[in-house]
Design a protein around this motif. Structure first.
Motif, PDB file in Angstrom:
ATOM      1  N   LEU A  16       0.736  -1.228  -0.092  1.00 27.18           N
ATOM      2  CA  LEU A  16      -0.084   0.014   0.113  1.00 27.18           C
ATOM      3  C   LEU A  16       0.950   1.318   0.089  1.00 27.18           C
ATOM      4  O   LEU A  16       0.641   2.216  -0.799  1.00 27.18           O
ATOM      5  N   LEU A  17       1.823   1.370   0.849  1.00 30.52           N
ATOM      6  CA  LEU A  17       2.803   2.567   0.988  1.00 30.52           C
ATOM      7  C   LEU A  17       3.516   2.740  -0.457  1.00 30.52           C
ATOM      8  O   LEU A  17       3.487   4.047  -1.036  1.00 30.52           O
ATOM      9  N   ARG A  18       3.729   1.740  -1.005  1.00 26.16           N
ATOM     10  CA  ARG A  18       4.621   1.875  -2.296  1.00 26.16           C
ATOM     11  C   ARG A  18       3.529   2.627  -3.473  1.00 26.16           C
ATOM     12  O   ARG A  18       3.815   3.234  -4.173  1.00 26.16           O
ATOM     13  N   ALA A  19       2.261   1.569  -3.580  1.00 20.78           N
ATOM     14  CA  ALA A  19       1.194   2.587  -4.225  1.00 20.78           C
ATOM     15  C   ALA A  19       0.859   3.682  -4.131  1.00 20.78           C
ATOM     16  O   ALA A  19       0.499   4.626  -4.822  1.00 20.78           O
ATOM     17  N   TYR A  21       2.905   6.004  -2.611  1.00 21.68           N
ATOM     18  CA  TYR A  21       3.698   7.088  -2.871  1.00 21.68           C
ATOM     19  C   TYR A  21       3.659   7.210  -4.434  1.00 21.68           C
ATOM     20  O   TYR A  21       3.953   8.456  -4.914  1.00 21.68           O
ATOM     21  N   MET A  22       3.579   6.030  -5.287  1.00 23.70           N
ATOM     22  CA  MET A  22       3.720   6.188  -6.558  1.00 23.70           C
ATOM     23  C   MET A  22       2.460   7.145  -7.199  1.00 23.70           C
ATOM     24  O   MET A  22       2.285   7.909  -7.943  1.00 23.70           O
ATOM     25  N   ALA A  23       1.334   6.872  -6.674  1.00 25.09           N
ATOM     26  CA  ALA A  23       0.093   7.801  -6.830  1.00 25.09           C
ATOM     27  C   ALA A  23       0.310   9.279  -6.637  1.00 25.09           C
ATOM     28  O   ALA A  23       0.182  10.122  -7.362  1.00 25.09           O
ATOM     29  N   TYR A  35      -7.421  12.770 -14.520  1.00 29.74           N
ATOM     30  CA  TYR A  35      -8.633  12.836 -13.803  1.00 29.74           C
ATOM     31  C   TYR A  35      -8.468  12.385 -12.189  1.00 29.74           C
ATOM     32  O   TYR A  35      -8.784  12.897 -11.406  1.00 29.74           O
ATOM     33  N   ALA A  36      -7.816  11.180 -12.336  1.00 27.67           N
ATOM     34  CA  ALA A  36      -7.698  10.632 -10.912  1.00 27.67           C
ATOM     35  C   ALA A  36      -6.636   9.595 -10.829  1.00 27.67           C
ATOM     36  O   ALA A  36      -6.307   9.058 -11.960  1.00 27.67           O
ATOM     37  N   VAL A  37      -5.987   9.270  -9.659  1.00 27.18           N
ATOM     38  CA  VAL A  37      -5.239   7.999  -9.509  1.00 27.18           C
ATOM     39  C   VAL A  37      -6.080   7.357  -8.482  1.00 27.18           C
ATOM     40  O   VAL A  37      -6.084   7.746  -7.413  1.00 27.18           O
ATOM     41  N   GLN A  38      -6.365   6.038  -8.599  1.00 27.20           N
ATOM     42  CA  GLN A  38      -7.204   5.240  -7.998  1.00 27.20           C
ATOM     43  C   GLN A  38      -6.170   4.249  -7.309  1.00 27.20           C
ATOM     44  O   GLN A  38      -5.278   3.504  -8.308  1.00 27.20           O
ATOM     45  N   LEU A  39      -6.135   3.869  -6.201  1.00 25.65           N
ATOM     46  CA  LEU A  39      -5.540   2.804  -5.277  1.00 25.65           C
ATOM     47  C   LEU A  39      -6.591   1.810  -5.322  1.00 25.65           C
ATOM     48  O   LEU A  39      -7.501   1.886  -4.550  1.00 25.65           O
ATOM     49  N   GLU A  40      -6.168   0.407  -5.731  1.00 28.15           N
ATOM     50  CA  GLU A  40      -7.155  -0.790  -5.597  1.00 28.15           C
ATOM     51  C   GLU A  40      -6.379  -1.987  -4.959  1.00 28.15           C
ATOM     52  O   GLU A  40      -5.862  -2.593  -5.854  1.00 28.15           O
ATOM     53  N   LYS A  70      10.728   7.162 -12.102  1.00 29.09           N
ATOM     54  CA  LYS A  70      11.131   7.753 -13.483  1.00 29.09           C
ATOM     55  C   LYS A  70      10.510   6.895 -14.571  1.00 29.09           C
ATOM     56  O   LYS A  70       9.932   7.473 -15.479  1.00 29.09           O
ATOM     57  N   GLU A  71      10.565   5.734 -14.781  1.00 26.57           N
ATOM     58  CA  GLU A  71      10.156   4.978 -15.650  1.00 26.57           C
ATOM     59  C   GLU A  71       8.622   4.839 -15.628  1.00 26.57           C
ATOM     60  O   GLU A  71       8.088   4.878 -16.624  1.00 26.57           O
ATOM     61  N   LEU A  72       7.946   4.900 -14.463  1.00 30.37           N
ATOM     62  CA  LEU A  72       6.377   5.029 -14.479  1.00 30.37           C
ATOM     63  C   LEU A  72       6.037   6.388 -14.986  1.00 30.37           C
ATOM     64  O   LEU A  72       5.196   6.412 -15.517  1.00 30.37           O
ATOM     65  N   LYS A  73       6.600   7.400 -14.726  1.00 27.52           N
ATOM     66  CA  LYS A  73       6.142   8.794 -15.135  1.00 27.52           C
ATOM     67  C   LYS A  73       6.373   8.661 -16.664  1.00 27.52           C
ATOM     68  O   LYS A  73       5.652   9.317 -17.349  1.00 27.52           O
TER      69      LYS A  73
END
Length: 91
Positions: A16-19, A21-23, A35-40, A70-73
């Motif tokens: 959860l913390l990793r998700a 942080y990335m959000a 529009y949004a970043v959702q954590l599921e 960096k890669e995710l962005k």
């Protein structure tokens, strides 16, 4: 309508913390593009995927690792605003 990023993560693995942080990083970088970043939380153990709308752009099991921020962005940028300059994340 602006795209939505969805991060599915395994809560049993403690991701959860990793998700989150990335959000946070994605929301800060793409403030005008998303529009949004959702954590599921996933019911499937070991899952960590990132989707833009319904397209998987990163799958931990397929890649055998987690994405670097960096890669995710860069992956999100390529889907939501290909002309966006990510500054140091592009270098």
């Amino acid at each position: 309508m602006k795209p939505t990023v969805r991060i599915t993560y395994c809560p049993k693995c403690g991701w959860l913390l990793r998700a989150a942080y990335m959000a946070q990083e994605l929301l800060t970088t793409f403030v005008d593009d998303l529009y949004a970043v959702q954590l599921e939380p996933s019911e499937i153990s070991g899952r960590y995927t990132v989707l833009v709308d319904d397209k998987i752009i990163f799958d931990r099991k397929r890649e055998g690792r987690f994405p670097e921020i960096k890669e995710l962005k860069q992956l999100v940028r390529n889907q939501v605003n290909p002309q966006k300059d990510l500054g140091h994340s592009d270098r």
